[in-house]
Design an enzyme around this catalytic site. Sequence first.
Site, PDB file in Angstrom:
ATOM      1  N   GLY A  37       0.815  -1.218   0.000  1.00 59.42           N
ATOM      2  CA  GLY A  37       0.000   0.000   0.000  1.00 59.42           C
ATOM      3  C   GLY A  37       0.846   1.265   0.000  1.00 59.42           C
ATOM      4  CB  ALA A  75      -5.472 -10.367   0.650  1.00 59.45           C
ATOM      5  CE1 TYR A 141      -6.080 -13.277  -4.069  1.00 56.69           C
ATOM      6  CE2 TYR A 141      -6.918 -13.867  -6.240  1.00 56.69           C
ATOM      7  CZ  TYR A 141      -6.924 -13.021  -5.141  1.00 56.69           C
ATOM      8  OH  TYR A 141      -7.760 -11.937  -5.116  1.00 56.69           O
TER       9      TYR A 141
HETATM   10  N1  LIG Z   1      -7.367  -5.989  -7.737  1.00 53.60           N
HETATM   11  C1  LIG Z   1      -8.186  -6.929  -8.179  1.00 53.60           C
HETATM   12  O1  LIG Z   1      -8.409  -7.070  -9.380  1.00 53.60           O
HETATM   13  C2  LIG Z   1      -8.894  -7.837  -7.211  1.00 53.60           C
HETATM   14  C3  LIG Z   1      -9.834  -8.735  -7.721  1.00 53.60           C
HETATM   15  C4  LIG Z   1     -10.466  -9.619  -6.829  1.00 53.60           C
HETATM   16  C5  LIG Z   1     -10.213  -9.551  -5.487  1.00 53.60           C
HETATM   17  N2  LIG Z   1      -9.291  -8.647  -5.023  1.00 53.60           N
HETATM   18  C6  LIG Z   1      -9.043  -8.606  -3.593  1.00 53.60           C
HETATM   19  O2  LIG Z   1      -9.260  -7.276  -3.142  1.00 53.60           O
HETATM   20  C7  LIG Z   1      -8.376  -6.952  -2.087  1.00 53.60           C
HETATM   21  C8  LIG Z   1      -7.616  -5.688  -2.419  1.00 53.60           C
HETATM   22  O3  LIG Z   1      -6.884  -5.874  -3.617  1.00 53.60           O
HETATM   23  P1  LIG Z   1      -5.937  -4.703  -4.160  1.00 53.60           P
HETATM   24  O4  LIG Z   1      -5.774  -4.908  -5.621  1.00 53.60           O
HETATM   25  O5  LIG Z   1      -6.439  -3.419  -3.636  1.00 53.60           O
HETATM   26  O6  LIG Z   1      -4.569  -5.088  -3.441  1.00 53.60           O
HETATM   27  P2  LIG Z   1      -3.425  -4.125  -2.873  1.00 53.60           P
HETATM   28  O7  LIG Z   1      -2.187  -4.952  -2.817  1.00 53.60           O
HETATM   29  O8  LIG Z   1      -3.372  -2.843  -3.634  1.00 53.60           O
HETATM   30  O9  LIG Z   1      -3.927  -3.796  -1.403  1.00 53.60           O
HETATM   31  C9  LIG Z   1      -3.762  -4.681  -0.325  1.00 53.60           C
HETATM   32  C10 LIG Z   1      -3.444  -3.840   0.900  1.00 53.60           C
HETATM   33  O10 LIG Z   1      -3.370  -4.703   2.044  1.00 53.60           O
HETATM   34  C11 LIG Z   1      -2.199  -4.383   2.795  1.00 53.60           C
HETATM   35  N3  LIG Z   1      -1.811  -5.617   3.483  1.00 53.60           N
HETATM   36  C12 LIG Z   1      -1.470  -6.801   2.920  1.00 53.60           C
HETATM   37  N4  LIG Z   1      -1.191  -7.708   3.871  1.00 53.60           N
HETATM   38  C13 LIG Z   1      -1.372  -7.086   5.074  1.00 53.60           C
HETATM   39  C14 LIG Z   1      -1.239  -7.496   6.423  1.00 53.60           C
HETATM   40  N5  LIG Z   1      -0.838  -8.735   6.749  1.00 53.60           N
HETATM   41  N6  LIG Z   1      -1.508  -6.604   7.400  1.00 53.60           N
HETATM   42  C15 LIG Z   1      -1.903  -5.342   7.101  1.00 53.60           C
HETATM   43  N7  LIG Z   1      -2.040  -4.899   5.836  1.00 53.60           N
HETATM   44  C16 LIG Z   1      -1.769  -5.760   4.827  1.00 53.60           C
HETATM   45  C17 LIG Z   1      -1.198  -3.899   1.760  1.00 53.60           C
HETATM   46  O11 LIG Z   1      -0.173  -3.084   2.275  1.00 53.60           O
HETATM   47  C18 LIG Z   1      -2.114  -3.107   0.810  1.00 53.60           C
HETATM   48  O12 LIG Z   1      -2.266  -1.763   1.219  1.00 53.60           O
HETATM   49  C19 LIG Z   1      -7.496  -8.180  -1.889  1.00 53.60           C
HETATM   50  O13 LIG Z   1      -8.030  -8.934  -0.829  1.00 53.60           O
HETATM   51  C20 LIG Z   1      -7.622  -8.920  -3.203  1.00 53.60           C
HETATM   52  O14 LIG Z   1      -7.422 -10.300  -3.030  1.00 53.60           O
HETATM   53  C21 LIG Z   1      -8.630  -7.792  -5.849  1.00 53.60           C
HETATM   54  O1  LIG Z   2       1.724  -9.026 -18.561  1.00 54.70           O
HETATM   55  C1  LIG Z   2       0.596  -9.549 -18.577  1.00 54.70           C
HETATM   56  C2  LIG Z   2      -0.264  -9.562 -17.443  1.00 54.70           C
HETATM   57  C3  LIG Z   2      -1.491 -10.203 -17.536  1.00 54.70           C
HETATM   58  N1  LIG Z   2      -1.856 -10.822 -18.702  1.00 54.70           N
HETATM   59  C4  LIG Z   2      -3.163 -11.503 -18.781  1.00 54.70           C
HETATM   60  O2  LIG Z   2      -4.158 -10.565 -18.499  1.00 54.70           O
HETATM   61  C5  LIG Z   2      -5.251 -11.170 -17.797  1.00 54.70           C
HETATM   62  C6  LIG Z   2      -5.486 -10.413 -16.508  1.00 54.70           C
HETATM   63  O3  LIG Z   2      -4.358 -10.620 -15.657  1.00 54.70           O
HETATM   64  P1  LIG Z   2      -4.114  -9.779 -14.324  1.00 54.70           P
HETATM   65  O4  LIG Z   2      -4.318  -8.324 -14.611  1.00 54.70           O
HETATM   66  O5  LIG Z   2      -2.799 -10.220 -13.768  1.00 54.70           O
HETATM   67  O6  LIG Z   2      -5.319 -10.227 -13.399  1.00 54.70           O
HETATM   68  P2  LIG Z   2      -5.754 -11.693 -12.915  1.00 54.70           P
HETATM   69  O7  LIG Z   2      -4.639 -12.657 -12.915  1.00 54.70           O
HETATM   70  O8  LIG Z   2      -6.978 -12.070 -13.704  1.00 54.70           O
HETATM   71  O9  LIG Z   2      -6.107 -11.432 -11.387  1.00 54.70           O
HETATM   72  C7  LIG Z   2      -6.791 -10.265 -10.949  1.00 54.70           C
HETATM   73  O10 LIG Z   2      -8.167 -10.522 -10.981  1.00 54.70           O
HETATM   74  C8  LIG Z   2      -8.583 -11.586 -10.122  1.00 54.70           C
HETATM   75  C9  LIG Z   2     -10.051 -11.769 -10.366  1.00 54.70           C
HETATM   76  O11 LIG Z   2     -10.239 -12.261 -11.686  1.00 54.70           O
HETATM   77  C10 LIG Z   2      -8.252 -11.184  -8.700  1.00 54.70           C
HETATM   78  O12 LIG Z   2      -8.706 -12.137  -7.805  1.00 54.70           O
HETATM   79  C11 LIG Z   2      -6.757 -10.961  -8.540  1.00 54.70           C
HETATM   80  O13 LIG Z   2      -6.480 -10.513  -7.218  1.00 54.70           O
HETATM   81  C12 LIG Z   2      -6.313  -9.910  -9.531  1.00 54.70           C
HETATM   82  O14 LIG Z   2      -4.895  -9.788  -9.489  1.00 54.70           O
HETATM   83  C13 LIG Z   2      -4.831 -12.629 -17.540  1.00 54.70           C
HETATM   84  O15 LIG Z   2      -5.421 -13.405 -18.536  1.00 54.70           O
HETATM   85  C14 LIG Z   2      -3.324 -12.613 -17.741  1.00 54.70           C
HETATM   86  O16 LIG Z   2      -2.814 -13.819 -18.243  1.00 54.70           O
HETATM   87  C15 LIG Z   2      -1.029 -10.805 -19.816  1.00 54.70           C
HETATM   88  O17 LIG Z   2      -1.364 -11.362 -20.861  1.00 54.70           O
HETATM   89  N2  LIG Z   2       0.180 -10.177 -19.719  1.00 54.70           N
END
Ligand SMILES: NC(=O)c1ccc[n+]([C@@H]2O[C@H](COP(=O)([O-])OP(=O)(O)OC[C@H]3O[C@@H](n4cnc5c(N)ncnc54)[C@H](O)[C@@H]3O)[C@@H](O)[C@H]2O)c1
Ligand SMILES: O=c1ccn([C@@H]2O[C@H](COP(=O)(O)OP(=O)(O)O[C@H]3O[C@H](CO)[C@@H](O)[C@H](O)[C@H]3O)[C@@H](O)[C@H]2O)c(=O)[nH]1
Length: 327
Positions: A37, A75, A141
Amino acid sequence: MATVLVTGGAGYVGSHACKALKAAGHVPVVFDNFSTGWRGAVRYGPLAEGDLLDPAALDRVFAAHAIDAVMHFAALSYVGESVRVPLAYWRNNLAGTLSLLEAMTRHGVGRIVFSSTCATYGEPAGTVLTETDAQAPINPYGQSKLAVERMLADTAAAHGGSHVIFRYFNAAGADPYREIGEQHVPETHLIPLVLDAVAGKRARITVFGTDYPTPDGTCIRDYIHVTDLADAHVRGLEHLLAGGGSLALNLGSGSGHSVRAVIETAAAVTGLPVPAEDGPRRPGDPARLVSGSGLAEARLGWRPRRSDLRTMIEDAWAWHRTGGFEA
Ligand SMILES: NC(=O)c1ccc[n+]([C@@H]2O[C@H](COP(=O)([O-])OP(=O)(O)OC[C@H]3O[C@@H](n4cnc5c(N)ncnc54)[C@H](O)[C@@H]3O)[C@@H](O)[C@H]2O)c1
Ligand SMILES: O=c1ccn([C@@H]2O[C@H](COP(=O)(O)OP(=O)(O)O[C@H]3O[C@H](CO)[C@@H](O)[C@H](O)[C@H]3O)[C@@H](O)[C@H]2O)c(=O)[nH]1
């Protein structure tokens, strides 16, 4: 007005949720260890720096604030990384959440909104995913997030709390006012990597796999605007505050976009070429993940508003050009 403990509130989705919470009149208290973060993303309420795996740090924040509910974003969340270092995922995501739920139980807080993922479904049998589909994750994950879903159900059954589980599809875009946005180091997500390649910050984007059973051979994902996710979280919280029961809901746009479509749209939005090369598949990636559910609308009145691909890439590009948070 509620006081909400927001774990991971310095991260991408969590910081946007904090902004939405404040706009709705609530107080977001950020709990974050800054592992991924940004201090610059904590601007909508107080900060308590700490780690989920440190029960004393959790006790301090629950003692210092009259917490009404928890939003749990903290996470590790990279599919590819989870295949390489699974135990880090089990420790942070499973043991970290266990520690949080134990602290909530100690302090009598029973309401929680949890960031789960469509990665809990695994490789879907049908073309779209609904909440009643089987959950069979194909990467560590997704396994760790499914285990937390089960832990929440057991905890609610035993202690009478209530939860909203949100299974997000792929978060994308940024705050339209450019206050906050997506910034990961190293970056692994497709859209910011594509924009880095456009801006010359990296040589090229590699397309991970071109032999998937999809129309253009590249993976299809359902991208959802981060402000739409934030809006859903406020609605989920208010559902729990109003005494609503536990829910598990998909949050997606219902539209799937291939990796090639993302690259083409980024070229159109920026007016610049996207240097790209084809590469092998990334282990752990399902071919197609698209939400087919209107349950979040039925239960919470939530509908995505900014989640067309072009708007998401426009907002991400506008944020990208600000230069992002200072390290
Ligand atoms: N970004 C996506 O596309 C996506 C999709 C599906 C689910 N999620 C879920 O949404 C949530 C947020 O994702 P994001 O993309 O914002 O991730 P992010 O990495 O930007 O944010 C995660 C935050 O949690 C904090 N953190 C991690 N472990 C910690 C710990 N042990 N104690 C205290 N703080 C901690 C990190 O410092 C960070 O600020 C996650 O749980 C992720 O699995 C994200
Ligand atoms: O350099 C890259 C990076 C990604 N991809 C592809 O792009 C798609 C999206 O990838 P990415 O942006 O890494 O997201 P995901 O792996 O789909 O995972 C994201 O979306 C999930 C939900 O689908 C969440 O749970 C995860 O936390 C979040 O990281 C996937 O098919 C990857 O294979 C590429 O082809 N090249």
